[in-house]
Design a protein around this motif. Structure first.
Motif, mmCIF file in Angstrom:
data_model
loop_
_atom_site.group_PDB
_atom_site.id
_atom_site.type_symbol
_atom_site.label_atom_id
_atom_site.label_comp_id
_atom_site.label_asym_id
_atom_site.label_seq_id
_atom_site.Cartn_x
_atom_site.Cartn_y
_atom_site.Cartn_z
ATOM 1 N N GLU A 1 -29.377 7.965 -10.301
ATOM 2 C CA GLU A 1 -28.302 8.907 -10.545
ATOM 3 C C GLU A 1 -27.477 9.083 -9.304
ATOM 4 O O GLU A 1 -26.269 9.164 -9.363
ATOM 5 N N ARG A 2 -28.139 9.216 -8.134
ATOM 6 C CA ARG A 2 -27.382 9.405 -6.910
ATOM 7 C C ARG A 2 -26.505 8.212 -6.649
ATOM 8 O O ARG A 2 -25.366 8.332 -6.236
ATOM 9 N N LYS A 3 -27.010 7.073 -6.864
ATOM 10 C CA LYS A 3 -26.226 5.884 -6.633
ATOM 11 C C LYS A 3 -25.014 5.878 -7.555
ATOM 12 O O LYS A 3 -23.914 5.553 -7.130
ATOM 13 N N LEU A 4 -25.262 6.268 -8.781
ATOM 14 C CA LEU A 4 -24.162 6.306 -9.742
ATOM 15 C C LEU A 4 -23.145 7.381 -9.354
ATOM 16 O O LEU A 4 -21.942 7.180 -9.496
ATOM 17 N N SER A 5 -23.617 8.494 -8.860
ATOM 18 C CA SER A 5 -22.704 9.592 -8.529
ATOM 19 C C SER A 5 -21.803 9.245 -7.358
ATOM 20 O O SER A 5 -20.744 9.862 -7.171
ATOM 21 N N ASP A 6 -22.214 8.249 -6.577
ATOM 22 C CA ASP A 6 -21.373 7.848 -5.443
ATOM 23 C C ASP A 6 -20.270 6.897 -5.869
ATOM 24 O O ASP A 6 -19.346 6.626 -5.099
ATOM 25 N N LEU A 7 -20.381 6.376 -7.086
ATOM 26 C CA LEU A 7 -19.393 5.402 -7.550
ATOM 27 C C LEU A 7 -18.089 6.103 -7.953
ATOM 28 O O LEU A 7 -18.086 7.286 -8.330
ATOM 29 N N THR A 8 -17.037 5.327 -7.870
ATOM 30 C CA THR A 8 -15.741 5.853 -8.334
ATOM 31 C C THR A 8 -15.696 5.795 -9.864
ATOM 32 O O THR A 8 -16.582 5.207 -10.511
ATOM 33 N N ILE B 1 -17.053 3.199 -15.123
ATOM 34 C CA ILE B 1 -16.675 2.670 -16.437
ATOM 35 C C ILE B 1 -17.054 1.193 -16.532
ATOM 36 O O ILE B 1 -17.473 0.705 -17.586
ATOM 37 N N LYS B 2 -16.962 0.497 -15.410
ATOM 38 C CA LYS B 2 -17.334 -0.913 -15.421
ATOM 39 C C LYS B 2 -18.844 -1.061 -15.648
ATOM 40 O O LYS B 2 -19.292 -1.945 -16.379
ATOM 41 N N GLU B 3 -19.588 -0.180 -15.014
ATOM 42 C CA GLU B 3 -21.040 -0.165 -15.212
ATOM 43 C C GLU B 3 -21.372 0.113 -16.679
ATOM 44 O O GLU B 3 -22.256 -0.542 -17.260
ATOM 45 N N PHE B 4 -20.663 1.039 -17.258
ATOM 46 C CA PHE B 4 -20.886 1.389 -18.665
ATOM 47 C C PHE B 4 -20.494 0.237 -19.577
ATOM 48 O O PHE B 4 -21.177 -0.049 -20.582
ATOM 49 N N GLN B 5 -19.408 -0.469 -19.244
ATOM 50 C CA GLN B 5 -18.942 -1.587 -20.064
ATOM 51 C C GLN B 5 -19.919 -2.766 -19.982
ATOM 52 O O GLN B 5 -20.258 -3.394 -20.977
ATOM 53 N N ASP B 6 -20.359 -3.068 -18.752
ATOM 54 C CA ASP B 6 -21.162 -4.271 -18.553
ATOM 55 C C ASP B 6 -22.612 -4.082 -19.012
ATOM 56 O O ASP B 6 -23.198 -4.983 -19.625
ATOM 57 N N HIS B 7 -23.192 -2.928 -18.687
ATOM 58 C CA HIS B 7 -24.625 -2.735 -18.926
ATOM 59 C C HIS B 7 -24.922 -1.621 -19.917
ATOM 60 O O HIS B 7 -26.084 -1.271 -20.117
ATOM 61 N N ASN B 8 -23.901 -1.028 -20.456
ATOM 62 C CA ASN B 8 -24.065 0.057 -21.430
ATOM 63 C C ASN B 8 -24.922 1.193 -20.865
ATOM 64 O O ASN B 8 -25.747 1.795 -21.577
ATOM 65 N N THR B 9 -24.676 1.489 -19.590
ATOM 66 C CA THR B 9 -25.453 2.526 -18.903
ATOM 67 C C THR B 9 -24.970 3.883 -19.358
ATOM 68 O O THR B 9 -23.855 4.300 -19.019
ATOM 69 N N ILE B 10 -25.806 4.602 -20.113
ATOM 70 C CA ILE B 10 -25.404 5.889 -20.686
ATOM 71 C C ILE B 10 -25.256 6.937 -19.590
ATOM 72 O O ILE B 10 -24.468 7.889 -19.726
ATOM 73 N N GLU B 11 -26.004 6.766 -18.493
ATOM 74 C CA GLU B 11 -25.880 7.730 -17.402
ATOM 75 C C GLU B 11 -24.493 7.666 -16.773
ATOM 76 O O GLU B 11 -23.936 8.689 -16.355
ATOM 77 N N ALA B 12 -23.949 6.487 -16.687
ATOM 78 C CA ALA B 12 -22.587 6.342 -16.165
ATOM 79 C C ALA B 12 -21.597 7.064 -17.075
ATOM 80 O O ALA B 12 -20.673 7.743 -16.603
ATOM 81 N N LEU C 1 -21.903 10.819 -16.565
ATOM 82 C CA LEU C 1 -21.260 11.255 -15.318
ATOM 83 C C LEU C 1 -19.752 11.388 -15.502
ATOM 84 O O LEU C 1 -19.144 12.362 -15.022
ATOM 85 N N LEU C 2 -19.173 10.415 -16.160
ATOM 86 C CA LEU C 2 -17.725 10.466 -16.402
ATOM 87 C C LEU C 2 -17.374 11.650 -17.292
ATOM 88 O O LEU C 2 -16.354 12.322 -17.073
ATOM 89 N N VAL C 3 -18.219 11.937 -18.279
ATOM 90 C CA VAL C 3 -17.975 13.105 -19.140
ATOM 91 C C VAL C 3 -17.998 14.379 -18.304
ATOM 92 O O VAL C 3 -17.130 15.249 -18.444
ATOM 93 N N LYS C 4 -18.979 14.501 -17.425
ATOM 94 C CA LYS C 4 -19.070 15.697 -16.582
ATOM 95 C C LYS C 4 -17.849 15.847 -15.685
ATOM 96 O O LYS C 4 -17.358 16.941 -15.453
ATOM 97 N N ARG C 5 -17.382 14.753 -15.174
ATOM 98 C CA ARG C 5 -16.263 14.811 -14.226
ATOM 99 C C ARG C 5 -14.966 15.227 -14.914
ATOM 100 O O ARG C 5 -14.158 15.961 -14.342
#
Lengths: 194, 236
Positions: A2-9, A14-25, A28-32
């Motif tokens: 999560e911390r690693k993800l939170s440091d991402l722009t 969104i690229k992480e979510f597109q490529d790997h379907n990472t729900i945590e990504a 995070l975007l929803v929260k932001r």
């Protein structure tokens, strides 16, 4: 993770979510963006319950159509565009039907005073009333002007971002912002006198 | 001149920006993310805010479609009426079988004289031959007897009796000053009955019957003038 993800722009998430379907990504975007979008849609539409539905639909559309986002554009521009289109659809739907809101009566206003506010009650009540007057005046401005004024003066976006969201030229954006402010200034004349 | 002034001063613009910037931020409810994840997990992707574009398209084109539909209906109704009119016109005239029958045997059908005692087609044709020479009966109106396809004999008054054998070429008749060509040829001026054979063309002036008394007076005058002339010549 999560911390690693939170440091991402936003674009990296969104690229992480597109490529790997990472729900945590996605989360995070929803929260932001849920609160900025809520604020934007509420100032544009005026009804809080409807705004919640619009922002929910925006996130669902984001989830379903994640692959339609292209990395050369800013993510914020993309998600604001979805929310703005849904808000405009709601306004069009309202034109065809008349909604009588029980909360729309200026004479029957409930003022909540929070204890943590270190303001005198009368001053706090004045502020609430003033905000409501400003919001009502904002809703009287033409939607095409209102949209850009909110994005610029409330959301704090740049002219380039606003031009991308609204699909207008920067010159047109500036012109519409000026006209929207002018209309607001006429509607809020009495506030300046205070 | 009546145009709206959208230029506001920087101070006024700053005031508006400050007012809008100081508005409190509105946030989502606490259970917003929970509800969202619940929808995603249940795959409940029915949007509450669906755009109603399709309806707009239908409503937008409804007037034009209604106009086109009414034009098509009017066109078909009008074309039906035209076809009815044409068949109606046909009924105004006798059918081709009747017309050709009339033309083929003009003498037989056209010159017969209506008679109250005639009961059959054969008896009428017989009477026709007997009355051809009669000038009095020829003046009476003529009837046509037709045999319809359903074997029904119908006797009708000829509306436009036209006998080509008794017609005359007016151009030739006028060019031939003697009128001999018209007299010798089979062509006659349009007329009916035996009197048409003795009818000489005397121009297009309509002959009018003179009063008998007037004619007698004129004759008497002419006689008196003639007598006076003779007496004068005798005296001389």
């Amino acid at each position: 993770m999560e911390r690693k993800l939170s440091d991402l722009t936003d674009e990296q998430l969104i690229k992480e979510f597109q490529d790997h379907n990472t729900i945590e990504a996605y989360n995070l975007l929803v929260k932001r963006f849920k609160d900025p979008l809520m604020n934007f849609v509420f100032r544009f539409v005026g009804d809080k319950d409807v705004c919640t539905d619009i922002v929910q639909d925006t996130m669902i559309k984001f989830y379903i159509n994640k692959d339609s986002y292209k990395s050369f554009a800013k993510f914020s521009t993309w998600i604001y565009t979805i929310a703005a289109n849904l808000a405009k659809n709601e306004l069009k739907r309202r034109k065809r039907r008349v909604i009588y809101s029980l909360n729309n009566d200026d004479e029957d206003m409930t003022i909540q005073i929070e204890d943590k506010k270190f303001l005198a009650p009368d001053r706090y009540a004045d502020a609430e009333i003033k905000n409501k007057i400003i919001q009502n005046a904002l809703l009287k401005v033409k939607p095409v002007y209102r949209e850009v004024v909110i994005l610029r003066d409330i959301q704090g976006l740049s002219y380039e971002e606003i031009a991308e969201i609204t699909d207008l030229s920067i010159g047109t954006v500036k012109s519409r912002i000026n006209r929207g402010r002018s209309q607001l200034q006429k509607l809020l004349k009495h506030i300046y006198k205070e | 001149m009546g145009q709206k002034d959208y230029n506001i001063s920087n101070e006024e613009s700053g005031n508006i920006t400050e007012l809008l910037g100081n508005l409190p931020k509105v946030s989502t409810p606490d259970n917003f993310e929970y509800k969202l994840m619940l929808k995603i997990q249940n795959e409940d992707f029915n949007l509450k805010t669906e755009p109603a574009v399709k309806k707009n398209i239908v409503l937008r084109w409804a007037p034009a479609a209604a106009l086109a539909f009414s034009a098509v209906v009017v066109f078909f109704i009008y074309s039906d009426q035209q076809s009815d009119l044409n068949t109606g016109i046909d009924y105004l005239f006798e059918n081709t079988a009747k017309v050709t029958e009339t033309q083929k045997a003009p003498i037989q059908l056209k010159e017969h004289v209506a008679s109250e005692n005639s009961k059959s087609l054969n008896s009428e044709i017989d009477k026709k031959s007997a009355t051809v020479a009669s000038n009095e009966t020829a003046a009476k109106s003529s009837y046509t007897v037709t045999l319809q396809p359903n074997d029904v004999v119908v006797k009708k008054k000829a509306a436009f009796p036209f006998d080509q054998s008794q017609s005359v070429d007016v151009d030739n008749a006028l060019l031939d000053g003697t009128g001999q060509a018209a007299r010798n040829s089979q062509m006659r001026l349009v007329g009916h009955g035996p009197a048409a054979e003795y009818f000489d063309f005397r121009g297009f002036a309509l002959p009018t019957e003179q009063d008998r008394e007037v004619l007698e007076n004129m004759k008497a005058r002419m006689d008196s003038i003639w007598k006076a002339k003779i007496e004068n010549s005798k005296q001389k």
